[in-house]
Write a protein that holds these residues in place. Sequence first.
Motif, PDB file in Angstrom:
ATOM      1  N   PHE A   1       0.871  -1.170   0.203  1.00 32.46           N
ATOM      2  CA  PHE A   1      -0.074  -0.005  -0.082  1.00 32.46           C
ATOM      3  C   PHE A   1       0.799   1.430   0.034  1.00 32.46           C
ATOM      4  N   SER A   2       2.131   1.213  -0.338  1.00 39.90           N
ATOM      5  CA  SER A   2       2.929   2.380   0.027  1.00 39.90           C
ATOM      6  C   SER A   2       3.717   2.703  -1.262  1.00 39.90           C
ATOM      7  N   THR A   3       3.734   3.901  -1.760  1.00 41.10           N
ATOM      8  CA  THR A   3       4.295   4.359  -2.895  1.00 41.10           C
ATOM      9  C   THR A   3       5.932   4.373  -2.398  1.00 41.10           C
ATOM     10  N   MET A   4       6.345   4.725  -1.278  1.00 45.25           N
ATOM     11  CA  MET A   4       7.534   4.664  -0.781  1.00 45.25           C
ATOM     12  C   MET A   4       7.818   4.298   0.743  1.00 45.25           C
ATOM     13  N   MET A   5       8.751   3.793   1.339  1.00 44.18           N
ATOM     14  CA  MET A   5       8.712   3.669   2.781  1.00 44.18           C
ATOM     15  C   MET A   5       9.894   3.990   3.530  1.00 44.18           C
ATOM     16  N   ILE A   6       9.953   4.700   4.611  1.00 39.31           N
ATOM     17  CA  ILE A   6      10.932   5.306   5.258  1.00 39.31           C
ATOM     18  C   ILE A   6      11.011   4.974   6.951  1.00 39.31           C
ATOM     19  N   GLU A   7      12.131   5.012   7.442  1.00 39.75           N
ATOM     20  CA  GLU A   7      11.963   4.738   9.082  1.00 39.75           C
ATOM     21  C   GLU A   7      11.373   5.890   9.713  1.00 39.75           C
ATOM     22  N   ASP A   8      11.853   7.207   9.172  1.00 35.10           N
ATOM     23  CA  ASP A   8      11.380   8.589   9.751  1.00 35.10           C
ATOM     24  C   ASP A   8      11.674   9.546   8.734  1.00 35.10           C
ATOM     25  N   TYR A   9      11.419  10.524   9.079  1.00 39.34           N
ATOM     26  CA  TYR A   9      11.516  11.983   8.126  1.00 39.34           C
ATOM     27  C   TYR A   9      12.996  12.040   7.817  1.00 39.34           C
ATOM     28  N   THR A  10      13.953  11.921   8.775  1.00 37.27           N
ATOM     29  CA  THR A  10      15.219  12.112   8.731  1.00 37.27           C
ATOM     30  C   THR A  10      15.788  11.431   7.427  1.00 37.27           C
ATOM     31  N   GLN A  11      15.054  10.460   6.697  1.00 38.96           N
ATOM     32  CA  GLN A  11      15.327   9.786   5.790  1.00 38.96           C
ATOM     33  C   GLN A  11      15.287  10.442   4.233  1.00 38.96           C
ATOM     34  N   LEU A  12      14.258  11.480   4.541  1.00 37.15           N
ATOM     35  CA  LEU A  12      14.052  12.141   3.190  1.00 37.15           C
ATOM     36  C   LEU A  12      15.155  13.185   2.717  1.00 37.15           C
ATOM     37  N   ASN A  13      15.585  13.414   1.616  1.00 40.07           N
ATOM     38  CA  ASN A  13      16.621  14.118   1.169  1.00 40.07           C
ATOM     39  C   ASN A  13      16.124  15.522   1.391  1.00 40.07           C
ATOM     40  N   GLN A  14      17.109  16.674   1.207  1.00 39.78           N
ATOM     41  CA  GLN A  14      16.660  17.954   1.534  1.00 39.78           C
ATOM     42  C   GLN A  14      15.906  18.697   0.688  1.00 39.78           C
ATOM     43  N   THR A  15      15.882  18.066  -0.865  1.00 40.85           N
ATOM     44  CA  THR A  15      14.819  18.538  -1.943  1.00 40.85           C
ATOM     45  C   THR A  15      13.623  17.842  -2.093  1.00 40.85           C
ATOM     46  N   PHE A  16      13.317  16.741  -1.075  1.00 40.85           N
ATOM     47  CA  PHE A  16      12.340  15.992  -1.231  1.00 40.85           C
ATOM     48  C   PHE A  16      11.178  16.760  -1.685  1.00 40.85           C
ATOM     49  N   PHE A  17      10.665  17.768  -0.735  1.00 40.00           N
ATOM     50  CA  PHE A  17       9.351  18.579  -0.667  1.00 40.00           C
ATOM     51  C   PHE A  17       9.276  19.446  -2.176  1.00 40.00           C
ATOM     52  N   GLU A  18      10.496  19.883  -2.263  1.00 38.16           N
ATOM     53  CA  GLU A  18      10.546  20.937  -3.569  1.00 38.16           C
ATOM     54  C   GLU A  18      10.141  19.789  -4.947  1.00 38.16           C
ATOM     55  N   GLU A  19      10.717  18.757  -4.782  1.00 39.96           N
ATOM     56  CA  GLU A  19      10.460  17.872  -6.169  1.00 39.96           C
ATOM     57  C   GLU A  19       9.274  17.412  -6.284  1.00 39.96           C
ATOM     58  N   LEU A  20       8.195  17.374  -5.195  1.00 37.63           N
ATOM     59  CA  LEU A  20       6.929  16.922  -5.247  1.00 37.63           C
ATOM     60  C   LEU A  20       6.007  17.539  -6.234  1.00 37.63           C
ATOM     61  N   CYS A  21       6.074  18.959  -6.523  1.00 34.96           N
ATOM     62  CA  CYS A  21       5.350  19.565  -7.217  1.00 34.96           C
ATOM     63  C   CYS A  21       5.852  19.519  -8.680  1.00 34.96           C
ATOM     64  N   SER A  22       6.798  18.970  -8.800  1.00 30.70           N
ATOM     65  CA  SER A  22       7.053  18.847 -10.477  1.00 30.70           C
ATOM     66  C   SER A  22       6.321  17.818 -11.142  1.00 30.70           C
ATOM     67  N   VAL A  23       6.078  18.177 -12.588  1.00 31.57           N
ATOM     68  CA  VAL A  23       5.193  17.347 -13.426  1.00 31.57           C
ATOM     69  C   VAL A  23       5.847  16.173 -13.625  1.00 31.57           C
ATOM     70  N   ARG A  24       5.064  15.012 -13.576  1.00 33.61           N
ATOM     71  CA  ARG A  24       5.820  13.773 -13.556  1.00 33.61           C
ATOM     72  C   ARG A  24       5.296  13.256 -14.979  1.00 33.61           C
ATOM     73  N   GLY A  25       4.180  12.547 -14.744  1.00 28.80           N
ATOM     74  CA  GLY A  25       3.455  11.789 -16.135  1.00 28.80           C
ATOM     75  C   GLY A  25       2.298  12.385 -16.404  1.00 28.80           C
ATOM     76  N   GLU A  26       1.929  13.716 -15.663  1.00 31.19           N
ATOM     77  CA  GLU A  26       0.850  14.504 -16.026  1.00 31.19           C
ATOM     78  C   GLU A  26       0.982  15.703 -16.486  1.00 31.19           C
ATOM     79  N   SER A  27       0.179  16.318 -17.173  1.00 31.96           N
ATOM     80  CA  SER A  27       0.324  17.847 -17.325  1.00 31.96           C
ATOM     81  C   SER A  27      -0.830  18.456 -16.810  1.00 31.96           C
TER      82      SER A  27
END
Length: 224
Positions: A198-224
């Motif tokens: 049920f997971s798109t991604m799995m982490i132990e806690d938030y410290t495992q997210l890279n520094q630009t993680f939240f910036e990259e979420l809003c970039s267009v991926r497979g949808e315009s």
Amino acid sequence: MKFDWPHPIEAIFYDMDGTLLDSEPLTEAAVDAFLSKYGIDAVIDATQFHGVTWFSIAKMLVSWFPTLEGVEVADELSMAFQHALQTQTPPPIPGAFKAVSISARRYKTAVVSSSRRKSIHFVVGKMGLANSVHHIVGAEDVQHSKPNPQCFQLAADHFGIPYQRCLVFEDSIAGLHAAHNGGMATIAIGPSSEKGPFSTMMIEDYTQLNQTFFEELCSVRGES
């Protein structure tokens, strides 16, 4: 660990217990103390209560232990949990404050929990996140508990954002299932191979997210 979702993200929803703070043991302790109070000696796998509303937990307990019929089970459990929150205040999940604070600058941000609103407001205030959380959905707002997706869909509808453009951080299988069923991206917090489907991604806690993680979420991926 890679976040791979075909849609840009516009809203981020955080579960509370086990996702923002390590409070699931308080749920288990509340149930154990309640059963002891009513003279019920039973060994229960309390992990099945993670991510579930007190009302749904109450229904399960009454069905298992008919002597509880007529007892205000949900109210008693909720009050015990609220008291424990205020007196024991469990520690936050590592990196939770920073994650919510950063995500709120770019995305609509909500706490969506099976706990009651009073508990959610207390935790949000205690963690210093009152200005970062734009909306709250609690147990009083839903007719159907997780794994039904209603709670997350209510949050998305409040912001007017399509479900597929929402990301949910969750620790419980019931919550991950709910978000997945609602067509939302999911990030599982904490260890458990059972969360994978049920997971798109799995982490132990938030410290495992890279520094630009939240910036990259809003970039267009497979949808315009």
